[in-house]
Design a protein around this motif. Structure first.
Motif, PDB file in Angstrom:
ATOM      1  N   LEU A  49       0.906  -1.031   0.031  1.00 52.01           N
ATOM      2  CA  LEU A  49      -0.157   0.003   0.008  1.00 52.01           C
ATOM      3  C   LEU A  49       0.782   1.197  -0.009  1.00 52.01           C
ATOM      4  O   LEU A  49       0.557   2.155  -0.735  1.00 52.01           O
ATOM      5  CB  LEU A  49      -0.922   0.088   1.118  1.00 52.01           C
TER       6      LEU A  49
ATOM      7  N   GLU B 214       2.208   1.793  -3.425  1.00 50.59           N
ATOM      8  CA  GLU B 214       1.438   2.359  -4.367  1.00 50.59           C
ATOM      9  C   GLU B 214       1.170   3.731  -4.269  1.00 50.59           C
ATOM     10  O   GLU B 214       0.936   4.394  -5.322  1.00 50.59           O
ATOM     11  CB  GLU B 214      -0.055   1.313  -4.141  1.00 50.59           C
ATOM     12  N   LEU B 215       1.023   4.076  -3.129  1.00 50.99           N
ATOM     13  CA  LEU B 215       0.871   5.598  -2.689  1.00 50.99           C
ATOM     14  C   LEU B 215       2.038   6.394  -3.249  1.00 50.99           C
ATOM     15  O   LEU B 215       1.968   7.641  -3.761  1.00 50.99           O
ATOM     16  CB  LEU B 215       0.420   5.853  -1.212  1.00 50.99           C
TER      17      LEU B 215
ATOM     18  N   SER C  72      -0.421   6.434  -6.845  1.00 51.85           N
ATOM     19  CA  SER C  72      -1.579   6.034  -6.819  1.00 51.85           C
ATOM     20  C   SER C  72      -2.572   6.944  -5.692  1.00 51.85           C
ATOM     21  O   SER C  72      -1.963   7.440  -4.759  1.00 51.85           O
ATOM     22  CB  SER C  72      -1.924   4.926  -6.499  1.00 51.85           C
TER      23      SER C  72
ATOM     24  N   THR D 190      -7.449   3.878  -4.752  1.00 53.85           N
ATOM     25  CA  THR D 190      -6.927   2.791  -5.943  1.00 53.85           C
ATOM     26  C   THR D 190      -5.603   2.192  -5.386  1.00 53.85           C
ATOM     27  O   THR D 190      -5.470   0.960  -5.646  1.00 53.85           O
ATOM     28  CB  THR D 190      -6.310   3.771  -7.160  1.00 53.85           C
ATOM     29  N   GLY D 191      -4.643   2.851  -4.625  1.00 52.65           N
ATOM     30  CA  GLY D 191      -3.672   2.021  -3.976  1.00 52.65           C
ATOM     31  C   GLY D 191      -4.219   0.978  -3.204  1.00 52.65           C
ATOM     32  O   GLY D 191      -3.407   0.000  -3.137  1.00 52.65           O
TER      33      GLY D 191
ATOM     34  N   GLU E 287      -5.471  -2.196  -5.269  1.00 47.71           N
ATOM     35  CA  GLU E 287      -4.097  -2.707  -5.974  1.00 47.71           C
ATOM     36  C   GLU E 287      -3.508  -3.482  -4.570  1.00 47.71           C
ATOM     37  O   GLU E 287      -2.925  -4.663  -4.970  1.00 47.71           O
ATOM     38  CB  GLU E 287      -3.387  -1.682  -6.280  1.00 47.71           C
ATOM     39  N   ALA E 288      -3.021  -2.769  -3.501  1.00 48.59           N
ATOM     40  CA  ALA E 288      -2.433  -3.612  -2.622  1.00 48.59           C
ATOM     41  C   ALA E 288      -3.338  -4.783  -1.815  1.00 48.59           C
ATOM     42  O   ALA E 288      -2.951  -5.911  -1.536  1.00 48.59           O
ATOM     43  CB  ALA E 288      -2.183  -2.753  -1.633  1.00 48.59           C
TER      44      ALA E 288
ATOM     45  N   GLY F 233       1.495   7.367   3.557  1.00 54.26           N
ATOM     46  CA  GLY F 233       2.507   6.180   3.216  1.00 54.26           C
ATOM     47  C   GLY F 233       3.398   5.998   4.271  1.00 54.26           C
ATOM     48  O   GLY F 233       3.699   4.861   4.800  1.00 54.26           O
TER      49      GLY F 233
END
Length: 222
Positions: free
Chosen positions: A64, A67-68, A72, A76-77, A80-81, A136
């Motif tokens: 996560l 992704e951030l 993202s 969305t992050g 995906e995570a 993040g």
């Protein structure tokens, strides 16, 4: 009489009844005892493999954060995570994120899916969704915490496994030897023995089974 005496001693010592039953089975039916031990080991390993631990949680939180950091958006992050960590059971988190649910709903689902850092991760998600702050670094910190817990659990399991293996080795060898002799039809069986020989062997074997069971019980509680 020997089994009864050991049972009385065990009850007076405060040992669990289930543990005493194991000792009595080992004394009365060594072959059945070995079969039950084998089945229990297989079942325990199967349960442990299917259990989600802090290592999986750490991997999700790092994914996560990655992704951030890659640009993202928060939701969305998160999707995906979550898709990269199917073992955590984050399907509800993904579904709520897809349909545009509120941060409160998504946070509650996230909290229930992460047993170690769920509350903090959910709070950070709700705060970031409302204020737009960077979440993040928080996820990385939580991932580090989960990895530390995972390392400690692995060390504890390793030490527990060593102690349990030593107990089974010390106590299982006599049981295995007697069982092998009984199966091969060589040596003496309990019915063939009489007098002082049967009494000495019975006491010795009973004390071994009793001692190993106590060690196993102590290891299980640790």
């Amino acid at each position: 009489m020997l089994i009864v005496a050991l049972g009385v001693v065990g009850l007076l010592a405060g040992l669990p009844i289930g543990l005493l039953i194991v000792v009595m089975v080992a004394l009365a039916e060594p072959l059945l005892f070995l079969v039950l031990v084998a089945l229990w080991s297989v079942l325990a390993n199967w349960v442990l493999r299917g259990r989600v631990g802090p290592g999986e949680e750490a991997a999700f939180l790092r994914a996560l954060a990655g992704e951030l950091a890659g640009g993202s958006s928060l939701r969305t992050g998160l999707i995906e995570a979550a898709l990269r960590s199917p073992e955590l059971g984050l399907d509800r988190v993904v579904r709520l994120s897809h349909v545009g649910a509120s941060a409160t709903q998504i946070g509650a689902a996230l909290q229930s899916a992460l047993p170690l850092n769920g509350a903090v991760a959910a709070s950070a998600f709700r705060l970031a969704d409302a204020a737009g702050g960077r979440v993040g670094p928080v996820m990385l910190t939580l991932a580090g915490r989960a990895e530390e817990v995972s390392t400690l659990e692995r060390e504890r399991r390793a030490l527990t496994a060593q102690a349990r293996a030593s107990a089974w080795l010390v106590g299982g060898a006599p049981v295995a030897l007697l069982s092998l002799l009984a199966v091969m039809g060589t040596g003496s069986t309990w019915r063939d023995l009489s007098g002082s020989t049967a009494w000495v062997l019975g006491v010795g074997f009973g004390l071994v089974a009793f001692g190993v069971s106590v060690v196993a019980w102590m290891v299980r509680r640790s």
